[in-house]
Design a protein around this motif. Sequence first.
Motif, mmCIF file in Angstrom:
data_model
loop_
_atom_site.group_PDB
_atom_site.id
_atom_site.type_symbol
_atom_site.label_atom_id
_atom_site.label_comp_id
_atom_site.label_asym_id
_atom_site.label_seq_id
_atom_site.Cartn_x
_atom_site.Cartn_y
_atom_site.Cartn_z
ATOM 1 N N TRP A 98 0.863 -1.183 0.000
ATOM 2 C CA TRP A 98 0.000 0.000 0.000
ATOM 3 C C TRP A 98 0.898 1.231 0.000
ATOM 4 O O TRP A 98 2.087 1.168 0.307
ATOM 5 C CB TRP A 98 -0.945 0.010 1.204
ATOM 6 N N GLY A 99 0.327 2.357 -0.390
ATOM 7 C CA GLY A 99 1.041 3.621 -0.334
ATOM 8 C C GLY A 99 2.122 3.761 -1.397
ATOM 9 O O GLY A 99 2.050 3.184 -2.476
ATOM 10 N N HIS A 100 3.139 4.561 -1.082
ATOM 11 C CA HIS A 100 4.221 4.905 -1.998
ATOM 12 C C HIS A 100 3.672 5.510 -3.291
ATOM 13 O O HIS A 100 4.128 5.187 -4.388
ATOM 14 C CB HIS A 100 5.108 3.692 -2.301
ATOM 15 N N HIS A 101 2.682 6.398 -3.129
ATOM 16 C CA HIS A 101 2.122 7.087 -4.284
ATOM 17 C C HIS A 101 3.119 8.112 -4.804
ATOM 18 O O HIS A 101 3.738 8.856 -4.039
ATOM 19 C CB HIS A 101 0.799 7.761 -3.910
ATOM 20 N N ARG A 102 3.259 8.169 -6.115
ATOM 21 C CA ARG A 102 4.266 9.017 -6.746
ATOM 22 C C ARG A 102 3.789 10.461 -6.851
ATOM 23 O O ARG A 102 2.688 10.725 -7.332
ATOM 24 C CB ARG A 102 4.601 8.464 -8.134
#
Length: 307
Positions: free
Chosen positions: A281-285
């Motif tokens: 989940w996460g680690h959106h650019r």
Amino acid sequence: MITQLAYLGIASPRSEEWRDYSTRLLGAVIAEDGPDGAVRVKVDDKGYRIAIHPSENDEFRYAGWACHNETELREYVAHLRAQGLDVHEGTEEELKERQVAELYWTQDPWGNRHEFVWGQYAHPNSFFPGRPMRGRFVTGDLGLGHIVMIVPNLEEADAFYAEKLGFKLSDRVKSDIFNLRFYHCNGRHHSLAVAEIPGMTGINHLMLEVESFDDLGTAVDLFAEDADREILLSLGRHTNDLMTSIYVQTPSSMQIEYGHGGIHVDDLTWVAGTHDLPSIWGHHRSQAYLDGPPGIFRMLDVPEDGR
């Protein structure tokens, strides 16, 4: 054999900016400058772990890999030379600058310098965080952290790093977008990873791990409020090492992954696997991530077959 990532050296025209960045945002401290004016960063009791040399351009200079002692280092160097690698002995000036007892070095197939050392200088009880922190950085027998190198060809990289240098495969991430292999040399899930980007080589990021989740949360707040350094990848958790982390801008093109809670591997029980996504989940650019460089890199001549 190699036991840990001991230190990292890069070069940058913005080396002086690392003084404030390292202390105020990362929680590290500044050690005595190098002989060429390099800004040197401490994250534990070692003399220093990161060197940023002054230069007109961002450059990957070297990664230092430690062996336990002089006997193991010399046996390792003999092993490398027996495989046909051109291994050079460090000069007295290099030993003094790196603050080690003995040093040898070679280059990977694309000219990236890797140094092999023992006897890294340490000063017990000398590290106190540069900003309030609940814990410390996770180093010790696990080393500085991990680096992700950019390579033009993953198979050639594996032949060098695994077959010749002796790194052990932890797992890989492979999809239509990503193609990476992760290697360990101690209990840390990976001290080295290689990411395939045709036509270029260099370093994508350095990972620093903190003991306390609260210290990661503090870093999220500090970077979110900072006008000069953005969070490139939002808070997320990786599929392979289960590290919860953010990726942040530095004064140079290299990124830093600031994380907590990475798992450890045991060669007696660990089974390497494959993942098709880098994060659970996460680690959106961010837009800054999409617009920015993939790290400190050099362009290479690409053969007609693209390899």
